[in-house]
Structure formats: structure tokens, C-alpha cells
Design a protein around this motif. Structure first.
Motif, mmCIF file in Angstrom:
data_model
loop_
_atom_site.group_PDB
_atom_site.id
_atom_site.type_symbol
_atom_site.label_atom_id
_atom_site.label_comp_id
_atom_site.label_asym_id
_atom_site.label_seq_id
_atom_site.Cartn_x
_atom_site.Cartn_y
_atom_site.Cartn_z
ATOM 1 N N ALA A 62 0.488 -1.271 0.030
ATOM 2 C CA ALA A 62 0.154 -0.304 0.539
ATOM 3 C C ALA A 62 1.000 1.371 -0.312
ATOM 4 C CB ALA A 62 -1.018 0.324 0.948
ATOM 5 N N PRO A 63 1.611 1.162 1.016
ATOM 6 C CA PRO A 63 2.300 2.458 1.202
ATOM 7 C C PRO A 63 2.907 3.066 -0.807
ATOM 8 C CG PRO A 63 3.167 1.231 2.894
ATOM 9 C CD PRO A 63 2.740 0.393 2.537
ATOM 10 N N TRP A 64 3.343 2.287 -1.515
ATOM 11 C CA TRP A 64 4.108 2.571 -2.950
ATOM 12 C C TRP A 64 3.272 2.348 -4.204
ATOM 13 C CZ3 TRP A 64 9.153 2.315 -2.943
ATOM 14 C CH2 TRP A 64 9.946 1.563 -1.933
ATOM 15 N N LEU A 65 1.835 3.593 -3.237
ATOM 16 C CA LEU A 65 0.770 4.113 -3.965
ATOM 17 C C LEU A 65 1.464 5.446 -3.734
ATOM 18 C CD1 LEU A 65 -2.270 2.551 -2.948
ATOM 19 C CD2 LEU A 65 -1.211 2.213 -4.965
ATOM 20 N N LEU A 66 2.665 5.645 -3.241
ATOM 21 C CA LEU A 66 2.532 7.525 -3.389
ATOM 22 C C LEU A 66 3.346 7.098 -3.843
ATOM 23 C CD1 LEU A 66 2.101 7.970 0.576
ATOM 24 C CD2 LEU A 66 0.462 8.760 -1.241
ATOM 25 N N VAL A 67 4.909 6.268 -4.162
ATOM 26 C CA VAL A 67 6.184 6.486 -4.822
ATOM 27 C C VAL A 67 6.087 4.848 -6.359
ATOM 28 C CG1 VAL A 67 9.015 6.271 -4.723
ATOM 29 C CG2 VAL A 67 6.499 6.591 -2.688
ATOM 30 N N PRO A 68 4.956 5.194 -6.439
ATOM 31 C CA PRO A 68 4.607 3.867 -7.700
ATOM 32 C C PRO A 68 5.500 3.713 -9.030
ATOM 33 C CG PRO A 68 3.651 6.360 -8.508
ATOM 34 C CD PRO A 68 4.566 6.584 -7.116
ATOM 35 N N LEU A 69 6.128 4.111 -9.554
ATOM 36 C CA LEU A 69 6.952 4.189 -10.825
ATOM 37 C C LEU A 69 8.414 3.143 -10.439
ATOM 38 C CD1 LEU A 69 6.463 7.141 -12.865
ATOM 39 C CD2 LEU A 69 4.923 5.000 -12.561
ATOM 40 N N ILE A 70 8.576 1.930 -10.864
ATOM 41 C CA ILE A 70 9.877 2.076 -11.261
ATOM 42 C C ILE A 70 9.409 2.334 -12.722
ATOM 43 C CG2 ILE A 70 10.997 -0.596 -11.306
ATOM 44 C CD1 ILE A 70 9.460 -1.785 -9.067
ATOM 45 N N GLN A 71 10.779 2.391 -13.753
ATOM 46 C CA GLN A 71 11.026 2.636 -15.044
ATOM 47 C C GLN A 71 12.334 2.483 -15.380
ATOM 48 O OE1 GLN A 71 9.504 6.611 -15.733
ATOM 49 N NE2 GLN A 71 8.517 6.053 -17.092
ATOM 50 N N ARG A 72 12.340 0.953 -15.835
ATOM 51 C CA ARG A 72 13.900 0.446 -16.377
ATOM 52 C C ARG A 72 14.219 0.381 -17.747
ATOM 53 N NH1 ARG A 72 18.174 -1.407 -13.710
ATOM 54 N NH2 ARG A 72 17.538 -1.517 -12.028
ATOM 55 N N VAL A 73 15.627 0.546 -18.593
ATOM 56 C CA VAL A 73 15.698 0.387 -19.848
ATOM 57 C C VAL A 73 16.222 0.058 -19.310
ATOM 58 C CG1 VAL A 73 17.249 2.266 -19.780
ATOM 59 C CG2 VAL A 73 15.886 1.897 -22.039
ATOM 60 N N LEU A 74 16.030 -1.131 -21.288
ATOM 61 C CA LEU A 74 16.915 -2.279 -21.263
ATOM 62 C C LEU A 74 17.547 -2.024 -23.027
ATOM 63 C CD1 LEU A 74 14.531 -3.432 -19.645
ATOM 64 C CD2 LEU A 74 15.760 -5.842 -20.052
ATOM 65 N N ILE A 75 19.346 -1.738 -23.162
ATOM 66 C CA ILE A 75 20.030 -1.482 -24.431
ATOM 67 C C ILE A 75 20.335 -3.044 -24.535
ATOM 68 C CG2 ILE A 75 21.342 0.129 -25.394
ATOM 69 C CD1 ILE A 75 19.183 1.577 -23.525
ATOM 70 N N TYR A 76 20.283 -2.754 -26.295
ATOM 71 C CA TYR A 76 21.041 -3.847 -26.317
ATOM 72 C C TYR A 76 21.476 -3.599 -28.111
ATOM 73 C CZ TYR A 76 18.216 -6.897 -23.802
ATOM 74 O OH TYR A 76 17.903 -7.690 -22.549
ATOM 75 N N ASP A 77 22.755 -4.004 -28.293
ATOM 76 C CA ASP A 77 23.106 -3.710 -29.214
ATOM 77 C C ASP A 77 23.688 -4.730 -30.021
ATOM 78 O OD1 ASP A 77 25.478 -3.882 -27.086
ATOM 79 O OD2 ASP A 77 25.705 -1.960 -28.038
ATOM 80 N N GLY A 78 24.473 -4.162 -31.323
ATOM 81 C CA GLY A 78 25.240 -5.531 -31.783
ATOM 82 C C GLY A 78 24.792 -6.002 -33.194
ATOM 83 N N GLN A 79 24.693 -7.224 -33.018
ATOM 84 C CA GLN A 79 23.893 -8.063 -33.946
ATOM 85 C C GLN A 79 22.899 -8.463 -33.738
ATOM 86 O OE1 GLN A 79 24.693 -8.785 -37.983
ATOM 87 N NE2 GLN A 79 26.413 -7.394 -37.095
ATOM 88 N N LEU A 80 21.761 -7.843 -34.095
ATOM 89 C CA LEU A 80 20.065 -8.277 -33.404
ATOM 90 C C LEU A 80 19.434 -8.977 -34.901
ATOM 91 C CD1 LEU A 80 19.474 -4.827 -31.713
ATOM 92 C CD2 LEU A 80 20.039 -7.445 -30.733
ATOM 93 N N PRO A 81 18.329 -9.603 -34.481
ATOM 94 C CA PRO A 81 17.388 -9.617 -35.627
ATOM 95 C C PRO A 81 16.615 -8.681 -36.089
ATOM 96 C CG PRO A 81 16.965 -11.023 -34.094
ATOM 97 C CD PRO A 81 17.868 -10.075 -33.136
ATOM 98 N N PRO A 82 15.915 -8.472 -37.687
ATOM 99 C CA PRO A 82 15.334 -7.798 -37.927
ATOM 100 C C PRO A 82 14.524 -6.623 -36.853
ATOM 101 C CG PRO A 82 15.378 -9.433 -39.614
ATOM 102 C CD PRO A 82 16.005 -10.071 -38.238
ATOM 103 N N PHE A 83 13.800 -5.564 -36.902
ATOM 104 C CA PHE A 83 13.052 -4.889 -36.141
ATOM 105 C C PHE A 83 12.271 -5.703 -35.642
ATOM 106 C CE2 PHE A 83 10.903 -1.258 -34.116
ATOM 107 C CZ PHE A 83 11.464 -1.557 -33.019
ATOM 108 N N ALA A 84 11.317 -5.585 -37.349
ATOM 109 C CA ALA A 84 10.135 -6.385 -37.303
ATOM 110 C C ALA A 84 9.276 -7.681 -36.339
ATOM 111 C CB ALA A 84 9.061 -6.350 -38.479
ATOM 112 N N SER A 85 10.711 -8.473 -36.825
ATOM 113 C CA SER A 85 10.640 -10.312 -36.157
ATOM 114 C C SER A 85 10.954 -10.415 -34.859
ATOM 115 C CB SER A 85 12.015 -10.568 -36.792
ATOM 116 O OG SER A 85 12.053 -12.527 -35.986
#
Length: 454
Positions: A36-59
Motif C-alpha cells: 500500500a505505501p508504494w501507491l505514493l512512490v509508484p513508478l519503476i521505470q527501467r530501460v534495457l539496451i541491446y546493441d550489436g547483431q540483432l534480428p530484423p526489428f519487425a521480427s
């Protein structure tokens, strides 16, 4: 400033056959007093970065979308909504969902001006760009979503941004979910089945304690007034190899003198969490002293959270696979002058270790972490706040089938003095420490923190 272009907004819906959490007879999971107290500190926002050889974006997007649907079937609260139940005064996670308004928002975006290799490699955070890689998540009034996802094409890579509501997940639960999602995307199985029963946490007072907590901190539900975010200040990431942490532990051990009460325990080297946390605390005080912003007789504080899963001090113990917010507060205090002394790092480590031992013995004592902080801290308090854990295996678990991440960062760092910990890339016991620091203090912090491992 470059901006992300949203090219698709969709919803990933949990199949109706899997809308109830396993073992639950109702689609409503009432929040616990830990949630319940975390309604006052509500957001966890995390980013994951991938670089290098990757599949085609649509796939790649298609694989992420399909595997997310399969994963949500095992984690239905993430596709739910936090709702207010006026008849009882409860707040709950409604896992019933529907194809019209249920499920998880899934955004696809492009930001070709942003270079994935640079975002993954620069020690200093490009906060403006990181924020562009994340979906928004409303926090008031209830009902509100629990999870949103954004997949963004970068120059030379891809970013996965997740926004989650902290009243439903803590840091450990976040990595539990990401591990399961990545495994599903690879086509692998994950052995651990999450549990969701909030009543499994033996808090005195049960549901009535939760209701009184909601009335205390959120008297106007369904309206919620979250704590305001602080101004954006510089952030920098430090990666410390295992051998350098070992050297730090040895240095701390040189100052520790066993006591007659507990010579065996006192002789043990500190854990990586205690050692790195203590050093961050001392480096923070050193940086303030360098800028003439602190006096030797001033009290300085360190705040961190303690995961209570599996702790013997709770009967019965909370399952290690519990999926929810399952942390309590820990607060330690010292005089700035004591931390600035030659043996200041040992003084800091002893204080942190003592608080860890207290929490092990009585894990639920500081369940109301807001009251703990409010009773001691003020806007002007010299404070280091620790989030995360040196044991979070971020880079090991978040391989979606195209290799490990180049970088991950918590973007919702709210104040100067905050330090976020995860296990470092490459495994082996290293630690990644991401530090949010006032611009007048960052360079002095960097110098002391970095040089202390030599």
C-alpha cells in the motif's frame, strides 16, 4: 533533442483461461500493508539496451509481443489494474481484464538518432534519451495500469523500456518477470512459479492494517497524491569487478576489531552489499565535505530496503517465489566526522551490517518505511538512499535470444544521493552501481569511490 516516434500502440491481453493467479479463487488480489505505501512512490521505470547483431526489428518486436503474452499468463497481476473498493476501503489488483480495456499497453517506437552503442557505453547517463525510451504509466486516480512496455529501434540496436507500478512489484519481482519473459522469448522454460497470495505475509492486523495504512497515507482514494519527483541531477554508472570488491573487503577487515560478544561474526569479511553500500555512503560524505557542504558533527544517514522473502524471523516464511512488494525499511546514522576518519569505511560497514542483522532478526519491524523515514529525515537531511541489490542478476537473466544486454538502468532515480545496485555484466561477482549526485559533488564522489578500490 531527439525524440522517439511512436509508430504503434497495441495491447497484449492475458488469455481468459489464465486470468486468475494460480491458486486464487478470485480475480481480486487485495494489496498488503507492504504494497500500500508504494501507491505514493509508484513508478519503476527501467530501460534495457541491446546493441550489436540483432534480428530484423519487425521480427524482434513480434517475438517480444508473443512471448510477453505467454509470460502474462503466468503473471496475471501485471496485466491487471489497481482498483479501489469503496465498500471495504481496500485497494486491490483486478486481474480479470478484458480485451477492451485490459492487458498491457505495448508501444513500438523509432529513435534512429540515438546510438545504442553510445547509450550502452557512456558512464554518464543520457537521462533525456533514456526517458524517451520508456512508456508513461498513470498513477492517479485509481484504477491504474500495472505494466506498460515500449520497444524502440535505435541506431545500431534496440531498447526495451518497462514501466511498472511499485505497489505490485519490487526490484526482485521485476527481475523475476524479466527472466520469465526472456526465457519465453528464447523458447526456454523457467522452473520457478510465482506466488501471489498477499495473506502469506504474516503482518499483525492483516487486512485491517492495510486499510488503516491506506487511510493514513491516501485518505482521498481513489485519488492518490504521489510524492513529487525531484529535479533531474547528474547520474553516473560505476562497474566494479569482483577482485576490486575483494580488495575493498580486505581493507575494511583491517580496521575491524573483534569484540568479546561476537568475535567470529566480527572477523567475517563484509558482504559485497555491505562493502559497496558503506563505500558509497563514505564517498557521498567526502564529496559533501569537499564542497564545504557538511560539518564533522553533522548527522548523516543511509537508507536501504530489506527483502524479507525466506527470512526465518517470519513464521511461516514468505516464499522465495513471492511476486509482490516484499521489502521493509532500514535506516542507519553516523557522524560525518566518523565517516571522514581513516577508518571511516569500517565504521560505515559496521553500521550497515548491524542494521542488516537487526532486520534478519525482526524482518517486519520497519514494514512502515514511510513512517521510519518521516520520523527522522527532512528535506535538508544528508542522506544516501540505496535501491536494488548486488545479487540482482540483471545481465544474466535478460537475454531474449540475441545475446546479453549492453546496459540496463533504473531511470526513476528520484534524488541526489540515490545509488542503484545490480550484479555487473559478465557475472563473476562484480557490481554495477549507478549514482545520482548533485553536479557540485559528482567529481569528488567519483574520485573517492574509484580510488578506494586500489
Amino acid at each position: 533533442m531527439p525524440s522517439a516516434k511512436i509508430v504503434e500502440v497495441a495491447r497484449v491481453v492475458v488469455p481468459a483461461t489464465a486470468a486468475l493467479p494460480p491458486g486464487e479463487s478470485s480475480a481480486l488480489l487485495r494489496l498488503s500493508a507492504l504494497d500500500a505505501p508504494w501507491l505514493l512512490v509508484p513508478l519503476i521505470q527501467r530501460v534495457l539496451i541491446y546493441d550489436g547483431q540483432l534480428p530484423p526489428f519487425a521480427s524482434l518486436v513480434g517475438s517480444l509481443r508473443a512471448s510477453l503474452a505467454a509470460t502474462l499468463a503466468r503473471f496475471p497481476p501485471l496485466a491487471g489494474r489497481i482498483v479501489f473498493l469503496p465498500s471495504t476501503g481496500d485497494a486491490a489488483i483486478d486481474c480479470s481484464g478484458s480485451e477492451l480495456d485490459g492487458g498491457v499497453r505495448f508501444l513500438v517506437a523509432e529513435m534512429d538518432e540515438a546510438d545504442a552503442e553510445k547509450l550502452a557505453g557512456d558512464a554518464d547517463h543520457d537521462v533525456d534519451t533514456f526517458q524517451q525510451l520508456l512508456p508513461e504509466l498513470a498513477t492517479s486516480p485509481l484504477p491504474v495500469e500495472v505494466l506498460a512496455v515500449q520497444v524502440t529501434r535505435l541506431r545500431g540496436g534496440v531498447a526495451i523500456g518497462v514501466a511498472l507500478h511499485h505497489a505490485v512489484v519490487d526490484g526482485r519481482a521485476l527481475w523475476m518477470f524479466l527472466e520469465a519473459w526472456a526465457a519465453a522469448c528464447r523458447g526456454d522454460a523457467v522452473a520457478v512459479e510465482p506466488t501471489f497470495d498477499r495473506a502469506a505475509i504474516a503482518l499483525p492486523g492483516g487486512e485491517e492494517l492495510t486499510r488503516s495504512t491506506l487511510r493514513k497515507y491516501m485518505p482521498n482514494l481513489p485519488q492518490v497524491a504521489p510524492f513529487p519527483a525531484g529535479p533531474i541531477v547528474p547520474r553516473r554508472t560505476f562497474t566494479v569487478a569482483e577482485e576490486r570488491i575483494g580488495s575493498l573487503k580486505q581493507r575494511i577487515g583491517q580496521f575491524i576489531r573483534p569484540t568479546h560478544e561476537s568475535s567470529a561474526k566480527a572477523a567475517r569479511p563484509p558482504s559485497s552489499f555491505v562493502a559497496v553500500t558503506a563505500l558509497a555512503w563514505v564517498s557521498y560524505v567526502q564529496s559533501k565535505q569537499h564542497a564545504a557542504a557538511i560539518s564533522a558533527d553533522q548527522d548523516v544517514y543511509l537508507y536501504f530496503f530489506f527483502d524479507i522473502r525466506g527470512r526465518r524471523g517470519i513464521v511461516p516464511p514468505v516464499s522465495e517465489s513471492y511476486f509482490g512488494t516484499c521489502v521493509t525499511g532500514c535506516l542507519v546514522k553516523a557522524k560525518a566526522g566518523d565517516l571522514l576518519a581513516e577508518d571511516g569505511i569500517a565504521t560505515a560497514a559496521a553500521a550497515v551490517q548491524g542494521e542488516v542483522r537487526r532486520a534478519v532478526e525482526d524482518p517486519l519491524a520497519n514494514w512502515d518505511w514511510i513512517a521510519l523515514a518521516a520520523s527522522t529525515l527532512s528535506r535538508d537531511t544528508a542522506l544516501v538512499s540505496i535501491s536494488g541489490s548486488t545479487r540482482f542478476p540483471a545481465y544474466e537473466v535478460a537475454d531474449f535470444g540475441w545475446g546479453p544486454m549492453g546496459r540496463t538502468e533504473l531511470v526513476t532515480m528520484n534524488s541526489a544521493g540515490q545509488v542503484v545496485l545490480v550484479a555487473a555484466k559478465g557475472g563473476g561477482g562484480g557490481v554495477q552501481a549507478s549514482v545520482c549526485m548533485h553536479p557540485d559533488h559528482m567529481e569528488a564522489f567519483d574520485k573517492h569511490f574509484t580510488n578506494s578500490f586500489d
